[in-house]
Design an enzyme around this catalytic site. Structure first.
Site, PDB file in Angstrom:
ATOM      1  N   LYS A  18       6.974  27.234 -12.027  1.00  0.00           N
ATOM      2  CA  LYS A  18       6.611  26.218 -11.025  1.00  0.00           C
ATOM      3  C   LYS A  18       7.235  26.525  -9.673  1.00  0.00           C
ATOM      4  CE  LYS A  18       8.283  22.509 -13.066  1.00  0.00           C
ATOM      5  NZ  LYS A  18       8.673  22.947 -14.413  1.00  0.00           N
ATOM      6  N   ARG A  94       7.869  13.552 -13.376  1.00  0.00           N
ATOM      7  CA  ARG A  94       8.274  14.076 -14.661  1.00  0.00           C
ATOM      8  C   ARG A  94       8.267  13.006 -15.744  1.00  0.00           C
ATOM      9  NH1 ARG A  94      12.728  18.542 -14.922  1.00  0.00           N
ATOM     10  NH2 ARG A  94      12.157  18.994 -12.825  1.00  0.00           N
ATOM     11  N   ARG A 131      17.126  34.129 -16.061  1.00  0.00           N
ATOM     12  CA  ARG A 131      16.873  33.604 -14.715  1.00  0.00           C
ATOM     13  C   ARG A 131      18.148  33.572 -13.882  1.00  0.00           C
ATOM     14  NH1 ARG A 131      13.591  28.136 -13.993  1.00  0.00           N
ATOM     15  NH2 ARG A 131      15.267  27.123 -15.158  1.00  0.00           N
ATOM     16  N   ARG A 163      22.074  29.376 -12.926  1.00  0.00           N
ATOM     17  CA  ARG A 163      22.182  27.931 -12.709  1.00  0.00           C
ATOM     18  C   ARG A 163      23.125  27.307 -13.722  1.00  0.00           C
ATOM     19  NH1 ARG A 163      16.129  25.535 -12.127  1.00  0.00           N
ATOM     20  NH2 ARG A 163      17.058  24.006 -13.518  1.00  0.00           N
ATOM     21  N   ARG A 174      16.310  20.066 -22.079  1.00  0.00           N
ATOM     22  CA  ARG A 174      15.261  19.910 -21.060  1.00  0.00           C
ATOM     23  C   ARG A 174      13.873  20.141 -21.654  1.00  0.00           C
ATOM     24  NH1 ARG A 174      18.137  23.992 -17.859  1.00  0.00           N
ATOM     25  NH2 ARG A 174      16.317  24.367 -16.566  1.00  0.00           N
TER      26      ARG A 174
HETATM   27  P1  ADP Z   1      13.854  22.508 -14.671  1.00  0.00           P
HETATM   28  O1  ADP Z   1      12.394  22.253 -14.499  1.00  0.00           O
HETATM   29  O2  ADP Z   1      14.156  23.883 -15.159  1.00  0.00           O
HETATM   30  O3  ADP Z   1      14.538  21.466 -15.490  1.00  0.00           O
HETATM   31  P2  ADP Z   1      14.462  21.611 -11.944  1.00  0.00           P
HETATM   32  O4  ADP Z   1      15.106  22.415 -10.893  1.00  0.00           O
HETATM   33  O5  ADP Z   1      13.074  21.127 -11.709  1.00  0.00           O
HETATM   34  O6  ADP Z   1      14.543  22.509 -13.248  1.00  0.00           O
HETATM   35  O7  ADP Z   1      15.359  20.334 -12.296  1.00  0.00           O
HETATM   36  C1  ADP Z   1      16.718  20.457 -12.589  1.00  0.00           C
HETATM   37  C2  ADP Z   1      17.293  19.105 -12.979  1.00  0.00           C
HETATM   38  O8  ADP Z   1      17.166  18.183 -11.880  1.00  0.00           O
HETATM   39  C3  ADP Z   1      16.590  18.401 -14.147  1.00  0.00           C
HETATM   40  O9  ADP Z   1      17.068  18.849 -15.403  1.00  0.00           O
HETATM   41  C4  ADP Z   1      16.961  16.946 -13.869  1.00  0.00           C
HETATM   42  O10 ADP Z   1      18.291  16.665 -14.225  1.00  0.00           O
HETATM   43  C5  ADP Z   1      16.895  16.868 -12.346  1.00  0.00           C
HETATM   44  N1  ADP Z   1      15.535  16.467 -11.889  1.00  0.00           N
HETATM   45  C6  ADP Z   1      14.697  17.201 -11.125  1.00  0.00           C
HETATM   46  N2  ADP Z   1      13.543  16.550 -10.909  1.00  0.00           N
HETATM   47  C7  ADP Z   1      13.641  15.371 -11.569  1.00  0.00           C
HETATM   48  C8  ADP Z   1      12.772  14.245 -11.757  1.00  0.00           C
HETATM   49  N3  ADP Z   1      11.535  14.218 -11.218  1.00  0.00           N
HETATM   50  N4  ADP Z   1      13.221  13.206 -12.505  1.00  0.00           N
HETATM   51  C9  ADP Z   1      14.432  13.208 -13.056  1.00  0.00           C
HETATM   52  N5  ADP Z   1      15.305  14.239 -12.923  1.00  0.00           N
HETATM   53  C10 ADP Z   1      14.918  15.303 -12.199  1.00  0.00           C
END
Ligand code: ADP
Ligand code: ZN
Length: 226
Positions: A18, A94, A131, A163, A174
């Site tokens: 993404k 999400r 990653r 990360r 996740r």
């Molecule tokens: P990934 O898709 O690998 O989990 P992201 O960078 O999109 O990585 O998100 C990292 C973290 O940020 C998530 O595990 C969550 O804790 C938080 N986060 C990001 N976007 C959201 C969202 N829309 N709602 C709730 N938590 C979020």
């Protein structure tokens, strides 16, 4: 009638690509890229109150609570009329509640497409294990695809690191949360009639071409004002 860019949501499991694709799509169409995970990581690195609160959830692989996330997204989409001009959302919505909230935030400027990047779980596990990301600008690399010099970001010269939430335990959590909370979002957009699927198991360039073909076939910048 002024031309505008597409309003897109990218969906897909952790490691589906993404972030990588969202950056390129946003650049291609000249629209804003909004990644909630990147925003939280930047805020955490800067040590703001928002960032420190979010970091506690992120490091364990938990979702940040909706009231925090929704507030940040609303603020970002209202800045510089981004809701109107077009955007690529990456990592939001999400949950089904977030999807409903997004509709409210957008008002008349409704989404053009929600695109689900399909990748088998074995593939995403390999991608996430290797990653590495730039701590400064969040550019994404991989052990198989490192930056040119010594884990220094090609884009900004920042340090390229793993990360904090790419540990096996947090990744499994996740992926579980994805099944539980994000699959209903896919269902939500299917019912709304704006869901598309793209096979994202191939290399970046190929997937990017598919995405542009898809978006171009739905979105004619000259023909749409609202
Ligand atoms: P990934 O898709 O690998 O989990 P992201 O960078 O999109 O990585 O998100 C990292 C973290 O940020 C998530 O595990 C969550 O804790 C938080 N986060 C990001 N976007 C959201 C969202 N829309 N709602 C709730 N938590 C979020
Ligand atoms: Zn960088």
């Amino acid at each position: 009638m002024t031309a505008r860019g597409p309003r897109l949501v990218l969906l897909g499991k952790q490691g589906a690509g993404k972030g990588t694709q969202a950056v390129r799509i946003a650049e291609h169409y000249g629209v804003h890229h909004l990644a909630t995970g990147d925003l939280f990581r930047e805020a955490a690195a800067a040590g703001t109150e928002l960032g420190l609160e979010a970091k506690g959830y992120m490091d364990g692989g938990f979702l940040v609570p909706d009231d925090i996330v929704n507030g940040v997204v609303e603020e970002q989409l209202h800045a510089s009329d981004r809701a109107e001009h077009g955007f690529v959302l990456d990592g939001f919505p999400r949950t089904r509640e977030q999807a409903e909230e997004l509709d409210r935030i957008l008002g008349p400027f409704s989404l053009d497409l929600a695109i689900d990047l399909d990748v088998p779980t074995e593939v995403v596990l390999h991608r996430i294990a290797g990653r590495r990301v730039c701590a400064q600008c969040q550019a994404v690399y991989h052990l198989d695809n490192p930056p040119e010099t010594n884990w220094t970001c090609d884009v900004c010269g920042g340090k390229v690191v793993q990360r904090d939430d790419d540990t096996q335990e947090a990744v499994m959590r996740r992926l579980e949360l994805y099944e539980m909370k994000t699959l209903p979002v896919i269902q939500f957009y299917r019912r709304a009639g704006i869901l598309a699927h793209v096979d994202a198991s191939d290399e970046t360039e190929e997937v990017f071409k598919r995405l542009v073909e898809l978006v171009d076939s739905y979105f004619d910048p000259g023909a749409r004002a609202l």
